[in-house]
Write a protein that holds these residues in place. Structure first.
Motif, PDB file in Angstrom:
ATOM      1  N   ALA A   1      -3.320  -4.315   7.097  1.00  0.00           N
ATOM      2  CA  ALA A   1      -3.157  -4.390   5.649  1.00  0.00           C
ATOM      3  C   ALA A   1      -1.703  -4.360   5.224  1.00  0.00           C
ATOM      4  O   ALA A   1      -1.278  -5.107   4.340  1.00  0.00           O
ATOM      5  CB  ALA A   1      -3.930  -3.254   4.985  1.00  0.00           C
TER       6      ALA A   1
ATOM      7  N   ARG B   1       0.081   1.834   6.897  1.00  0.00           N
ATOM      8  CA  ARG B   1      -0.638   2.720   5.981  1.00  0.00           C
ATOM      9  C   ARG B   1      -1.064   1.964   4.729  1.00  0.00           C
ATOM     10  O   ARG B   1      -0.419   0.987   4.334  1.00  0.00           O
ATOM     11  CB  ARG B   1       0.237   3.918   5.578  1.00  0.00           C
ATOM     12  CG  ARG B   1       0.611   4.821   6.746  1.00  0.00           C
ATOM     13  CD  ARG B   1       1.528   5.952   6.310  1.00  0.00           C
ATOM     14  NE  ARG B   1       1.843   6.838   7.424  1.00  0.00           N
ATOM     15  CZ  ARG B   1       1.137   7.897   7.766  1.00  0.00           C
ATOM     16  NH1 ARG B   1       0.053   8.223   7.057  1.00  0.00           N
ATOM     17  NH2 ARG B   1       1.478   8.645   8.784  1.00  0.00           N
ATOM     18  N   TRP B   2      -2.127   2.447   4.119  1.00  0.00           N
ATOM     19  CA  TRP B   2      -2.525   1.966   2.809  1.00  0.00           C
ATOM     20  C   TRP B   2      -2.295   3.113   1.837  1.00  0.00           C
ATOM     21  O   TRP B   2      -3.051   4.074   1.798  1.00  0.00           O
ATOM     22  CB  TRP B   2      -3.990   1.526   2.795  1.00  0.00           C
ATOM     23  CG  TRP B   2      -4.356   0.812   1.529  1.00  0.00           C
ATOM     24  CD1 TRP B   2      -5.166   1.258   0.540  1.00  0.00           C
ATOM     25  CD2 TRP B   2      -3.906  -0.481   1.123  1.00  0.00           C
ATOM     26  NE1 TRP B   2      -5.262   0.339  -0.461  1.00  0.00           N
ATOM     27  CE2 TRP B   2      -4.490  -0.747  -0.135  1.00  0.00           C
ATOM     28  CE3 TRP B   2      -3.067  -1.448   1.683  1.00  0.00           C
ATOM     29  CZ2 TRP B   2      -4.264  -1.938  -0.841  1.00  0.00           C
ATOM     30  CZ3 TRP B   2      -2.844  -2.624   0.994  1.00  0.00           C
ATOM     31  CH2 TRP B   2      -3.434  -2.866  -0.238  1.00  0.00           C
TER      32      TRP B   2
ATOM     33  N   SER C   1      -5.485  -0.417   8.604  1.00  0.00           N
ATOM     34  CA  SER C   1      -4.373  -0.471   7.655  1.00  0.00           C
ATOM     35  C   SER C   1      -3.108  -0.985   8.323  1.00  0.00           C
ATOM     36  O   SER C   1      -2.133  -1.321   7.646  1.00  0.00           O
ATOM     37  CB  SER C   1      -4.127   0.914   7.037  1.00  0.00           C
ATOM     38  OG  SER C   1      -3.931   1.902   8.033  1.00  0.00           O
TER      39      SER C   1
END
Length: 435
Positions: free
Chosen positions: A140, A145-146, A137
């Motif tokens: 990402a 964080r996702w 993540s």
């Protein structure tokens, strides 16, 4: 009697000296063979060579293809999609922390730099599967964080049958590929579950397992870009992490039959793909990673050149689209072509992991047969330097069969995995040219 004794001693001396000389010649020949086979690792590969001609960079072009309508219909037949949070809430397995790893598993870790975090996969859960690429993540989203979750994705492929080596361009039969979605929110307990990677069948009427080793994978925004094997006309498949479907263990994938889910609780189907525009002989992505130090963010790519060959490894990058309507996709022109933003040649061969950050490229080369550790080179247009093991200056300090590199920008960590060991090292601990 004394005279004959002296003759016998002289003959024995000549025989012994001859044997020692023969052994020395044999050792010299063996050392020469070893040196020749490892010349690229033992010797300094020097600086990267920029590729600037249109002929050289044009061969790196990709063409974007949306998912076929039949594939979309089949994916919809699998049921309502779910997202990453749902998958993580269903995690039914855990990794072991470093203290519970076996001595053999810990031996797969780099000698230098030392891993700051390490975990081990369950042997029964991964038996018959080959570890592949890692992304997180941290790729990402720039906050690492996702949503509320810190996540690591780890790809695994069915091992190739004897005599078929996917790293040398031969297909890995029809074996599937799967990705472990790991909830990394609690460093003391990493829990995960499996998601099967599916692709359209050749006629577009069904889905099948991705039958190739996942040597590269990048999670960027809501898309997961995955390398395809050399037997596939596609270079990269694109998945959407918000379009994961449930499938009961052992259930078939696809409305018309397809392949089993191989024990996975979830399945992903591609939303797009990228094919080489230069035909069958065009360079293909072998390893990929995300570089957030460029503007826009870019996909760093290396191709694969055999370690015992005379070729040069090509390194290049594709920019990601800045269009909100194309989140997570590569930047294309009006014809759907993706062009390399910059490209280089490296003398390091056998590269199986790549990472770029600012001006530096990090290239991971695995250990050869019977060797414990590989090498990790840092190159730029000014020079090269390897990681080293303490004061003896040897260059084989990296993990042996390490697969892919992923830079978690928010924490400064680089994640990889070697055999059944998942680990992280600080990016700042990797070599600088001239060290």
């Amino acid at each position: 009697m004394k005279q004959r004794g002296r003759h016998r001693r002289r003959r024995r001396g000549r025989v012994l000296r001859g044997a020692l000389a023969g052994a020395a010649l044999a050792l010299t020949a063996a050392a020469t063979m070893i040196s020749a086979s490892q010349a690229t690792v033992a010797g300094d590969p020097g600086a990267l060579k920029p590729l600037t001609s249109a002929a050289e960079t044009g061969r790196l072009r990709l063409t974007e293809h949306p998912a076929a309508p039949a594939s979309d219909r089949l994916a919809a037949a699998l049921g309502r999609p779910v997202g990453v949070a749902t998958v993580l809430a269903d995690a039914d397995r855990t990794l072991r922390d470093r203290a519970r790893c076996t001595a053999r598993e810990r031996a797969a870790l780099p000698v230098s730099p030392a891993a700051t975090r390490a975990y081990c996969w369950d042997g029964a859960d991964t038996a018959g599967w080959r570890p592949g690429a890692v992304t997180t993540s941290g790729d990402a989203d720039d906050d690492g964080r996702w949503g509320a979750h810190r996540v690591i994705l780890s790809a695994w492929s069915r091992e190739a049958p004897a005599g078929r080596d996917p790293d040398r361009g031969t297909p890995a039969a029809d074996g599937p590929a799967r990705v472990a979605f790991v909830d990394a929110g609690d460093p003391e307990r990493l829990a995960y579950t499996w998601v099967l990677l599916a692709v359209p069948s050749h006629d577009g009427r069904d889905l099948r397992g991705l039958g190739s080793p996942v040597t590269g994978m990048v999670w960027y925004q809501d898309k997961l870009l995955v390398t395809a094997g050399r037997a596939d006309r596609t270079a990269l498949y694109v998945y959407d992490v918000d379009r994961i479907r449930r499938t009961a263990p052992g259930a078939v994938v696809g409305a018309a039959g397809g392949r089993s889910a191989h024990g996975c609780r979830y399945v992903m189907t591609p939303v797009a793909s990228y094919r080489p525009a230069g035909g069958g002989g065009a360079p293909r992505p072998g390893s990929v990673s995300l570089d957030r130090s460029t503007a826009p963010d870019s996909l760093a790519v290396s191709d694969w050149v055999p370690s015992d060959g005379d070729g040069r490894t090509r390194l290049w990058r594709y920019p990601f689209s800045s269009d909100p309507a194309r989140a997570g996709l590569l930047d294309t022109d009006a014809a759907g072509h993706v062009r390399a933003g910059e490209a280089y040649e490296s003398k390091v061969t056998g590269v199986q992991s790549v990472l770029s950050y600012r001006a530096a490229w990090y290239l991971g080369r695995p250990a050869g047969t019977g060797e414990g550790h590989g090498a990790l080179w840092r190159q730029d247009t000014g020079g090269a330097a390897p990681t080293r093991c303490g004061t003896d200056r040897t260059r084989r300090c990296w993990s042996g069969p390490a697969a892919s590199l992923s830079h978690w920008t928010a924490t400064g960590e680089v994640w990889s995995q070697s055999s059944r060991t998942l680990f992280a090292v600080p990016l700042a601990s990797l070599a600088e040219p001239g060290d």
